[in-house]
Structures are given as C-alpha cells and as structure tokens.
Design a protein around this motif. Structure first.
Motif, PDB file in Angstrom:
ATOM      1  N   LEU A  56      -6.232   3.935  11.750  1.00 57.18           N
ATOM      2  CA  LEU A  56      -6.082   2.575  11.234  1.00 57.18           C
ATOM      3  C   LEU A  56      -5.184   1.730  12.123  1.00 57.18           C
ATOM      4  CD1 LEU A  56      -5.841   3.351   7.433  1.00 57.18           C
ATOM      5  CD2 LEU A  56      -7.489   1.791   8.483  1.00 57.18           C
ATOM      6  N   ALA A  72      -1.135   2.438   2.872  1.00 58.36           N
ATOM      7  CA  ALA A  72      -1.681   3.445   1.961  1.00 58.36           C
ATOM      8  C   ALA A  72      -1.891   4.769   2.675  1.00 58.36           C
ATOM      9  CB  ALA A  72      -2.999   2.947   1.369  1.00 58.36           C
ATOM     10  N   ALA A  73      -2.343   4.711   3.936  1.00 61.20           N
ATOM     11  CA  ALA A  73      -2.596   5.941   4.698  1.00 61.20           C
ATOM     12  C   ALA A  73      -1.302   6.667   5.019  1.00 61.20           C
ATOM     13  CB  ALA A  73      -3.348   5.611   5.981  1.00 61.20           C
ATOM     14  N   PHE A  86      -2.418  -3.339   4.825  1.00 54.60           N
ATOM     15  CA  PHE A  86      -2.354  -2.699   3.510  1.00 54.60           C
ATOM     16  C   PHE A  86      -2.901  -1.273   3.583  1.00 54.60           C
ATOM     17  CE2 PHE A  86      -4.248  -1.493  -0.524  1.00 54.60           C
ATOM     18  CZ  PHE A  86      -3.221  -1.725  -1.410  1.00 54.60           C
ATOM     19  N   LEU A  87      -4.054  -1.107   4.224  1.00 52.48           N
ATOM     20  CA  LEU A  87      -4.648   0.224   4.340  1.00 52.48           C
ATOM     21  C   LEU A  87      -3.770   1.157   5.176  1.00 52.48           C
ATOM     22  CD1 LEU A  87      -8.414  -0.696   4.902  1.00 52.48           C
ATOM     23  CD2 LEU A  87      -7.329   0.168   2.815  1.00 52.48           C
ATOM     24  N   GLY A 140       0.824  -1.209   0.000  1.00 48.23           N
ATOM     25  CA  GLY A 140       0.000   0.000   0.000  1.00 48.23           C
ATOM     26  C   GLY A 140       0.853   1.251   0.000  1.00 48.23           C
ATOM     27  N   THR A 188      -5.297   9.750   9.617  1.00 51.39           N
ATOM     28  CA  THR A 188      -5.838   8.520   9.027  1.00 51.39           C
ATOM     29  C   THR A 188      -5.027   7.298   9.439  1.00 51.39           C
ATOM     30  OG1 THR A 188      -4.602   9.023   6.988  1.00 51.39           O
ATOM     31  CG2 THR A 188      -6.929   9.617   7.045  1.00 51.39           C
ATOM     32  N   TRP A 189      -3.677   7.420   9.454  1.00 51.21           N
ATOM     33  CA  TRP A 189      -2.931   6.220   9.829  1.00 51.21           C
ATOM     34  C   TRP A 189      -3.056   5.938  11.327  1.00 51.21           C
ATOM     35  CZ3 TRP A 189       1.955   9.406   9.683  1.00 51.21           C
ATOM     36  CH2 TRP A 189       2.719   9.269  10.839  1.00 51.21           C
ATOM     37  N   VAL A 239      -5.592  -6.929   5.319  1.00 49.45           N
ATOM     38  CA  VAL A 239      -6.333  -5.752   4.846  1.00 49.45           C
ATOM     39  C   VAL A 239      -5.956  -4.508   5.638  1.00 49.45           C
ATOM     40  CG1 VAL A 239      -8.631  -4.705   4.702  1.00 49.45           C
ATOM     41  CG2 VAL A 239      -8.279  -7.040   3.899  1.00 49.45           C
ATOM     42  N   VAL A 240      -5.939  -4.618   6.974  1.00 47.28           N
ATOM     43  CA  VAL A 240      -5.663  -3.430   7.776  1.00 47.28           C
ATOM     44  C   VAL A 240      -4.207  -2.990   7.609  1.00 47.28           C
ATOM     45  CG1 VAL A 240      -4.980  -4.548   9.957  1.00 47.28           C
ATOM     46  CG2 VAL A 240      -6.169  -2.352  10.001  1.00 47.28           C
TER      47      VAL A 240
END
Length: 441
Positions: A109, A131-132, A127-128, A78, A105-106, A124-125
């Motif tokens: 998360l 990205a964040a 990866f997000l 991400g 945002t991070w 999933v978490v």
C-alpha cells in the motif's frame, strides 16, 4: 532433571548467577532486536515519508496545507479502528505470521501511494495504509513481554524504539536524495519514486520475519534448555502477579484510559515533529531536498542518545512516572525555544533538537507503566488500545498544524499547541498510580 514447576521444552538446570542471566538476555537481544529494529525503521519511514513527499507532492497535486494535514493524519483513523482486533489476533496466532502479514500488506500500500492523483485517492490510500499497519507497534511491545522481564524490558524497548530517530537520521538524507535525484526517471516525479523505493523493502522484510522470528521462548531452538528455563521462570514469576481480566474490563479500566490520554499527549509532539520537520527546516532558510534531509538528521541523532539514557535510568530505578513527566516538559521547552528563536536558524534548530530529545525520551519510559500491570490477552488488548488512542494524535496534530498554518502562514502557533499538550501529558502521568514490577535480579 528440570524443575517440577517446568515442563518441556524448559528442561535443564537453572543457572541463577547474574552473569548467566546477562549472557542469556544478550543472546536474546542479538537474535531479536536487530530485526525488529530494522522492521520499525521501514515502518516509521512508510508512515511519515509523506512529510518529505510534501515538498514536491503538494505543488504537483495542488494540495492545500489542510488537505495535506488531513491526508497525513487520516492514516491514524484506520490505525485506530483496527489496532485492538489486530493485536488480539497476534496474541492468538503468533507474532511471526501476523507481523509478516502486516508488513507485506502495508509495504504494498505504501508503494501504491505513488499513484495518488487527487485528495480523495490520497485520503483512501492513507486510511488503508493505517488499517494495514495496525497491530505492528503494539504487537512488538507485547512480543517483548514474552522475552524480557520488566527490569530488562525498558532497555530492550528503547533499543527497538531507537528505530524512530534512526529512521529520521537515515530517512532524511535518503528521502532528500530520492526526491532530488530520481525525479523524471521513467517519467515519474521524485515523490513517486520515494513511495515506491521505501515501500517495497518492507515487503521483503515481511518475508524475512516469516522465516526468522520465533513466537515464544519455547520455540527458540537457538537457546539452550537451561537458557529457555531461565527466561521462562522469570517471565512466569512476573506474570503470576498480573491479573488477566476480560478484554472489555481492560478497555473500561480508568487506569488504561488515563495512560491512553497521557500517550495521546506525548505522541502529539512526536508526530508534530515527524510530519512537519522538513517544512520547519525549509522555513528556517535551508533550501534543497537533500540539504533539508541532512539537517533533519541532527535532532534525531540526539534523540537516540536521550531515549537510551532515559530508559536505562528508569530501568535501574524501576520508576517511570517522573522520568516520563520530566522528559515531556523538556520536549515542551524545546518547542517553545524553537519558536522564540525562529529568526535564528542555529538556535531554532537547537530548540527543535531539545524538543526531539525530550519527546523521544518519553516513549520507552512510558511503556514501562502499562506492561507492569497487564498480562496475557489483557496486555494484548490494553497495549493496543493505549497505542491506538494515543496515535489518534497522529491524525489531529498534523491536521491542526496544517489548518493553523493555512490561517497564519506560520507553524509557530502549532508548535505552541504541541508544547501545551506535552505539559498536559506530564501532569496527567503523575496521577498514574505507580506500580513497581518485582525485580528479577
């Protein structure tokens, strides 16, 4: 009257004395670096605290070493995909609002990782989260080019990057205490409290960045007009010698790709140590999460010193290739020694400490090379690409070490792999064409 080459808000007489310049940059340092340093501490903790969470999380959720390694590393996929766009946006909209957005945002998360219950949700978490966080580190490296000329930037960068070993020094004992002391509170496991208590402070710091950070020198009302003029002149003089090609031209530049490969090799060592250090220390016979955390602070403490001294030496000589190469070889030697003395906890820790010193010393020195020839939007894209490509090693290194450990029941072969990558990086960096930035003083 201001210089004809300057327009407001850079009005005021220049003071060309070295003392005046030193005083100005000290003022900049005290204003910016403590906040950036603190932000990177929480950033790095949120990125690698999964290494401490593994001590409990792996057993609770029945994750294999390969599942853990993939989950730890998928963060960087991400990160890779969103890094360049994020840094280009930062260059356009300003560091203050974009860094604040990234951190909020991070942080949310990272705290949300406490609810992971399966390999899929773990992947999933993570990866997000990557990205964040994309854009934070290269954004700060770019941001420092707005405030410091090259001859002063290495030291400033080293002080910012010292947050990595300080995150290890502080984060190890704190993480160990949370795992050991908070387990069972409110019905949550210690590893769940770890993610929550280390994620929420990031959100708060993001709001501080929004209120406190200035985008550019011209926005700094805490500097006098003369001080703003001095910094602006030195940055402008340096940027005048940097071409600003199109972003696609930057991303296809062989020199940028070479530095990306070098950084990939260097960062492999960093993340190998970061993600697996708690497990390595446990394998040496240290028991108890808090004890592991305290022992893990030792290598990072020495890493701070090595980082600062290497950056200071490189700045004085305006030489970065040999400084990077020698530091990488020292890091590789330390990893090899840690394996050779695996049966002796003291000597094995001495090897890990030497490895950490070498690896940490490569980082601020390395960033003196791309920032010496990239400017403007080209710098935003080039720095982000080098960083994102290099940080793909954060995906590959933990995963490969996990696979190797599953197959051999030992991290020794994985550490040898990291040592080999550091040597490859040391060789490649010597092929990077040297470009000495023009000294401003």
């Amino acid at each position: 009257m201001g210089s004809p080459a300057m327009t407001p808000p850079y009005e005021g007489r220049f003071d060309d004395t070295a003392d005046a310049a030193d005083a100005t940059y000290r003022k900049v340092g005290w204003r910016l670096l403590p906040l950036l340093f603190l932000c990177y501490i929480v950033a790095y903790l949120d990125r690698v605290n999964v290494g401490f969470a593994k001590l409990q999380m792996q057993g609770d959720l029945q994750f294999s070493e390969a599942v853990y390694g993939l989950g730890a590393g998928i963060f960087f996929l991400g990160y890779f995909l969103f890094e360049v766009p994020s840094n280009v946006v930062l260059h356009r909209v300003g560091a203050r609002r974009w860094i604040a957005r990234i951190m909020v945002t991070w942080g949310l998360l990272s705290a949300g990782t406490m609810f992971v219950s399966s390999p899929t949700s773990f992947y999933v978490v993570r990866f997000l989260l990557g990205a964040a966080e994309a854009g934070f580190f290269p954004g700060i490296i770019l941001y420092l080019t707005y405030w410091y000329p090259a001859a002063r930037r290495g030291k400033a960068t080293s002080l910012f990057l010292a947050a990595i070993p300080f995150a290890g020094i502080l984060g190890g004992p704190i993480s160990g205490w949370i795992l050991q002391g908070m387990g069972g509170t409110n019905g949550w496991a210690g590893w769940q409290w770890l993610f929550l208590l280390q994620g929420l402070p990031t959100v708060a710091l993001g709001l501080v960045v929004w209120r406190y950070l200035d985008d550019r020198v011209k926005d700094a009302r805490w500097l006098t007009p003369t001080e703003r003029a001095l910094i602006a002149r030195e940055i402008a003089a340096e940027d005048a010698g940097k071409p600003e090609p199109k972003i696609l031209a930057v991303l296809s530049n062989p020199r940028v790709w070479l530095l990306a490969l070098v950084y990939f090799a260097f960062v492999s060592g960093l993340y190998g140590i970061s993600f697996w250090l708690p497990s390595i220390i446990k394998a040496l016979g240290v028991q108890g999460a808090l004890d592991i955390g305290l022992v893990s602070a030792i290598p990072w403490t020495f890493g701070v010193v090595a980082m600062y001294l290497a950056a200071r030496s490189a700045d004085r000589r305006l030489e970065y290739r040999w400084h990077s190469a020698i530091a990488a070889v020292v890091g590789a030697l330390g990893l090899v020694l840690s394996v050779a003395f695996h049966g002796n906890a003291v000597w094995a820790m001495a090897g890990i400490t030497l490895a950490t010193m070498g690896i940490m010393a490569t980082l601020p020195v390395f960033w003196g090379m791309p920032t010496a020839f990239l400017g403007g939007a080209a710098a935003a894209a080039g720095i982000a690409f080098i960083n994102s490509f290099g940080n793909l090693s954060g995906f590959s290194a933990p995963y490969l070490i996990g696979v190797i450990k599953d197959a051999t029941q030992s991290t020794d072969a994985g550490l040898h792999m990291l040592a080999a990558l550091l040597v490859v990086g040391a060789v490649l960096v010597l092929f990077a064409r040297p470009e000495k930035p023009t000294p401003t003083r």
